[in-house]
Design an enzyme around this catalytic site. Structure first.
Site, PDB file in Angstrom:
ATOM      1  N   ASN A  13       0.820  -1.199   0.000  1.00 48.36           N
ATOM      2  CA  ASN A  13       0.000   0.000   0.000  1.00 48.36           C
ATOM      3  C   ASN A  13       0.868   1.268   0.000  1.00 48.36           C
ATOM      4  O   ASN A  13       0.767   2.124  -0.901  1.00 48.36           O
ATOM      5  CB  ASN A  13      -0.913  -0.088   1.235  1.00 48.36           C
ATOM      6  N   GLY A  15       4.266   1.245  -0.311  1.00 46.57           N
ATOM      7  CA  GLY A  15       5.293   1.062  -1.335  1.00 46.57           C
ATOM      8  C   GLY A  15       4.830   1.592  -2.686  1.00 46.57           C
ATOM      9  O   GLY A  15       5.583   2.269  -3.396  1.00 46.57           O
ATOM     10  N   PHE A  41       6.833  -8.482  -4.878  1.00 44.57           N
ATOM     11  CA  PHE A  41       6.762  -9.857  -4.380  1.00 44.57           C
ATOM     12  C   PHE A  41       5.629 -10.516  -5.167  1.00 44.57           C
ATOM     13  O   PHE A  41       4.471 -10.199  -4.968  1.00 44.57           O
ATOM     14  CB  PHE A  41       6.490  -9.849  -2.880  1.00 44.57           C
ATOM     15  N   PHE A  98       9.686  -8.877   6.676  1.00 50.72           N
ATOM     16  CA  PHE A  98      10.318  -9.445   5.471  1.00 50.72           C
ATOM     17  C   PHE A  98      11.709  -8.885   5.210  1.00 50.72           C
ATOM     18  O   PHE A  98      12.406  -9.338   4.300  1.00 50.72           O
ATOM     19  CB  PHE A  98       9.428  -9.203   4.240  1.00 50.72           C
ATOM     20  N   ALA A 154      -1.201   5.987   3.615  1.00 51.45           N
ATOM     21  CA  ALA A 154      -0.886   5.904   2.184  1.00 51.45           C
ATOM     22  C   ALA A 154      -2.062   6.294   1.291  1.00 51.45           C
ATOM     23  O   ALA A 154      -1.876   7.028   0.314  1.00 51.45           O
ATOM     24  CB  ALA A 154      -0.399   4.489   1.852  1.00 51.45           C
ATOM     25  N   LYS A 206       5.248   4.135  17.375  1.00 45.01           N
ATOM     26  CA  LYS A 206       3.868   4.655  17.327  1.00 45.01           C
ATOM     27  C   LYS A 206       2.875   3.572  16.931  1.00 45.01           C
ATOM     28  O   LYS A 206       1.682   3.679  17.244  1.00 45.01           O
ATOM     29  CB  LYS A 206       3.768   5.903  16.447  1.00 45.01           C
ATOM     30  N   ASN A 271      -3.567  -0.409  12.103  1.00 38.32           N
ATOM     31  CA  ASN A 271      -3.332  -0.985  13.432  1.00 38.32           C
ATOM     32  C   ASN A 271      -4.502  -0.660  14.359  1.00 38.32           C
ATOM     33  O   ASN A 271      -4.990  -1.514  15.093  1.00 38.32           O
ATOM     34  CB  ASN A 271      -2.039  -0.426  14.033  1.00 38.32           C
ATOM     35  N   LYS A 299      -0.332  -5.759   5.778  1.00 38.19           N
ATOM     36  CA  LYS A 299       0.205  -6.318   7.019  1.00 38.19           C
ATOM     37  C   LYS A 299       0.223  -5.321   8.158  1.00 38.19           C
ATOM     38  O   LYS A 299       0.637  -4.176   7.980  1.00 38.19           O
ATOM     39  CB  LYS A 299       1.650  -6.804   6.771  1.00 38.19           C
TER      40      LYS A 299
HETATM   41  P1  NAD Z   1       1.400  -3.660   3.053  1.00 39.43           P
HETATM   42  O1  NAD Z   1       0.890  -3.596   4.448  1.00 39.43           O
HETATM   43  O2  NAD Z   1       0.491  -3.239   1.962  1.00 39.43           O
HETATM   44  O3  NAD Z   1       1.930  -5.152   2.878  1.00 39.43           O
HETATM   45  C1  NAD Z   1       1.742  -5.930   1.755  1.00 39.43           C
HETATM   46  C2  NAD Z   1       3.031  -6.120   0.988  1.00 39.43           C
HETATM   47  O4  NAD Z   1       3.811  -7.178   1.564  1.00 39.43           O
HETATM   48  C3  NAD Z   1       2.740  -6.525  -0.446  1.00 39.43           C
HETATM   49  O5  NAD Z   1       3.563  -5.814  -1.338  1.00 39.43           O
HETATM   50  C4  NAD Z   1       3.104  -8.000  -0.456  1.00 39.43           C
HETATM   51  O6  NAD Z   1       3.503  -8.452  -1.705  1.00 39.43           O
HETATM   52  C5  NAD Z   1       4.263  -8.004   0.507  1.00 39.43           C
HETATM   53  N1  NAD Z   1       4.612  -9.348   0.961  1.00 39.43           N
HETATM   54  C6  NAD Z   1       3.787 -10.337   1.390  1.00 39.43           C
HETATM   55  N2  NAD Z   1       4.494 -11.429   1.692  1.00 39.43           N
HETATM   56  C7  NAD Z   1       5.797 -11.140   1.456  1.00 39.43           C
HETATM   57  C8  NAD Z   1       7.019 -11.843   1.594  1.00 39.43           C
HETATM   58  N3  NAD Z   1       7.047 -13.104   2.051  1.00 39.43           N
HETATM   59  N4  NAD Z   1       8.168 -11.215   1.277  1.00 39.43           N
HETATM   60  C9  NAD Z   1       8.163  -9.946   0.856  1.00 39.43           C
HETATM   61  N5  NAD Z   1       7.045  -9.220   0.697  1.00 39.43           N
HETATM   62  C10 NAD Z   1       5.881  -9.812   0.994  1.00 39.43           C
HETATM   63  O7  NAD Z   1       2.772  -2.834   2.924  1.00 39.43           O
HETATM   64  P2  NAD Z   1       2.987  -1.245   3.007  1.00 39.43           P
HETATM   65  O8  NAD Z   1       1.714  -0.558   3.388  1.00 39.43           O
HETATM   66  O9  NAD Z   1       3.676  -0.832   1.767  1.00 39.43           O
HETATM   67  O10 NAD Z   1       3.951  -1.095   4.265  1.00 39.43           O
HETATM   68  C11 NAD Z   1       5.352  -1.186   4.198  1.00 39.43           C
HETATM   69  C12 NAD Z   1       5.967  -0.433   5.364  1.00 39.43           C
HETATM   70  O11 NAD Z   1       5.564   0.932   5.286  1.00 39.43           O
HETATM   71  C13 NAD Z   1       5.512  -0.927   6.753  1.00 39.43           C
HETATM   72  O12 NAD Z   1       6.588  -0.895   7.634  1.00 39.43           O
HETATM   73  C14 NAD Z   1       4.471   0.099   7.166  1.00 39.43           C
HETATM   74  O13 NAD Z   1       4.403   0.268   8.578  1.00 39.43           O
HETATM   75  C15 NAD Z   1       5.016   1.356   6.528  1.00 39.43           C
HETATM   76  N6  NAD Z   1       4.005   2.407   6.277  1.00 39.43           N
HETATM   77  C16 NAD Z   1       2.773   2.104   5.784  1.00 39.43           C
HETATM   78  C17 NAD Z   1       1.853   3.123   5.564  1.00 39.43           C
HETATM   79  C18 NAD Z   1       0.470   2.863   5.024  1.00 39.43           C
HETATM   80  O14 NAD Z   1      -0.407   3.724   5.156  1.00 39.43           O
HETATM   81  N7  NAD Z   1       0.213   1.734   4.387  1.00 39.43           N
HETATM   82  C19 NAD Z   1       2.225   4.439   5.812  1.00 39.43           C
HETATM   83  C20 NAD Z   1       3.497   4.731   6.286  1.00 39.43           C
HETATM   84  C21 NAD Z   1       4.378   3.680   6.526  1.00 39.43           C
HETATM   85  P1  13P Z   2      -1.076   1.774   9.875  1.00 43.68           P
HETATM   86  O1  13P Z   2      -0.102   0.705   9.462  1.00 43.68           O
HETATM   87  O2  13P Z   2      -1.621   1.566  11.263  1.00 43.68           O
HETATM   88  O3  13P Z   2      -2.180   1.954   8.846  1.00 43.68           O
HETATM   89  O4  13P Z   2      -0.278   3.140   9.913  1.00 43.68           O
HETATM   90  C1  13P Z   2       0.158   3.702   8.720  1.00 43.68           C
HETATM   91  C2  13P Z   2       1.170   4.757   9.010  1.00 43.68           C
HETATM   92  O5  13P Z   2       2.287   4.449   9.356  1.00 43.68           O
HETATM   93  C3  13P Z   2       0.759   6.170   8.870  1.00 43.68           C
HETATM   94  O6  13P Z   2       1.838   7.047   9.013  1.00 43.68           O
END
Ligand code: NAD
Ligand code: 13P
EC number: 1.1.1.8
Length: 349
Positions: A13, A15, A41, A98, A154, A206, A271, A299
């Protein structure tokens, strides 16, 4: 080659949104090659198509960010080694669990000239103690690694609503400025801060506070209780960060990565949402089951981070000083009921 090449390692999401931000800037900035690679992935969608092929034909990550065009210059690649091969700038953005495996696969495959940035909110706990993801990347791959954290849900950034973020850097301000340039848009305002550990610990810790906020919502405890949880959580974030790294600055907690990320995640994050459902079930449904049902492949980071923090507190003899962090873990594992989130004294961490 004087132009930089960027590869995004991760396509969930956040990424996918990171790739969109970078791709729009790579087209505009003469110092970058237009093409932005994104390691995916690989998975097969219910209709039998491969996610990578769908991204490359529709220009959308239909599973993790449906409805948003990433930019024609984003190229999805399922082969990690191939995806990073020509890049001199690597953006790591996967769920934190991961990253150990990804670093192992990349070991020896990148040169020391490469610069990295981690958008990953989380840590690993090793025998020697906690290891932040940026240090894992630095140590395993032998490269410098900045971090970017902030109040960044995101889906809101995907539709170009204004927000801020913080880049944490260790040594070179010049490199931090390059990352700021690569991410900044009129709706995404990025500030560099010389405190990589503080910024990364804010983003990581956080998520534990957000789980606590979700419990409070599930139990319908109201706004004052939730504000109290956010305040206590912020204090514990600062106290633990400073115990782990005395160099961490107070001012970092007033940046986007600190107080602003606590607020947005406790209001609108995943979360929070899943923890709310957990509390509504009286702790009877597991987080794993709720995550799979509610997030469809995305995740949670907070539950595993609460466990990792608990291990650190236990190992260091700091448990008493962190009642909120330790209570969150004990509720997640079923040792305490969700109501216990307000049954402790604030030890003035
Ligand atoms: P996500 O929660 O959407 O996770 C899914 C991703 O994990 C998919 O790309 C999937 O292909 C991958 N995946 C599943 N199994 C896997 C494996 N075995 N090996 C490698 N990849 C695998 O991911 P995201 O939202 O991009 O979050 C990535 C990081 O960014 C996290 O640390 C999250 O806390 C942080 N983050 C997220 C947000 C948000 O709003 N989504 C905002 C800021 C920071
Ligand atoms: P959540 O993974 O709880 O959605 O938080 C996303 C985030 O890190 C916002 O800055």
């Amino acid at each position: 080659d004087l132009k930089s090449r960027v590869t995004v390692v991760g396509s969930g999401n956040w990424g996918s949104v990171a790739a969109k931000l970078i791709a729009s800037n790579a087209l505009k900035l003469p110092s970058f090659h237009d093409e932005v690679r994104m390691w995916v992935f690989e998975e097969v969608l219910p209709n039998g198509e491969k996610l990578t092929d769908v991204i490359n034909t529709t220009n959308e990550n239909v599973k993790y960010l449906p409805g948003i065009k990433l930019g024609r210059n984003v190229v999805a690649d399922p082969d990690l080694e191939n995806a990073v091969k020509e890049a001199n700038m690597l953006v790591f953005v996967t769920p934190h669990q991961f990253m150990g495996g990804i670093c192992k696969m990349l070991k020896g495959k990148v040169t020391g000239e490469v610069e990295a940035i981690s958008l990953v909110k989380g840590m690993e706990v090793k025998k020697e103690g906690p290891c932040m993801i940026s240090s894992l990347i630095s140590k395993e791959l032998g490269i410098n690694c900045c971090v970017l954290m902030g109040a960044n849900i995101a889906n809101e950034i995907a539709v170009e609503k204004f927000s801020e973020a913080t880049v944490g850097y260790r040594e070179s301000r010049e490199i931090a400025d390059t990352w700021v340039q690569l991410f900044s848009t009129p709706y995404f305002m990025v500030t560099p801060v010389h405190d990589v550990e503080g910024v990364e610990l804010c983003g990581t810790l956080k998520n534990v506070v957000a789980i606590a906020a979700g419990f409070v919502d599930g139990l319908e405890m109201g706004n004052n209780t939730k504000a109290a949880i956010m305040r206590i959580g912020l204090r514990e974030m600062r106290a633990l960060s400073k115990l782990l790294f005395p160099s961490v600055k107070d001012s970092t907690f007033f940046e986007s990565c600190g107080v602003a990320d606590v607020i947005t995640t406790c209001l609108g994050g995943r979360n929070r949402r899943v923890a709310e459902a957990f509390a509504q079930s009286g702790g009877k449904r597991s987080f794993d089951e709720l995550e799979a049902e509610m997030l469809q492949g995305q995740k949670l980071q907070g539950v595993s981070t609460a466990r990792e923090v608990y291990e650190v507190l236990n190992h260091c003899g700091w448990m008493e000083m962190f009642p909120l962090f330790s209570t969150v873990h004990q509720i997640c594992t079923g040792r305490l009921k969700p109501e216990a989130i307000v049954h402790y004294r604030d030890h003035k961490a």
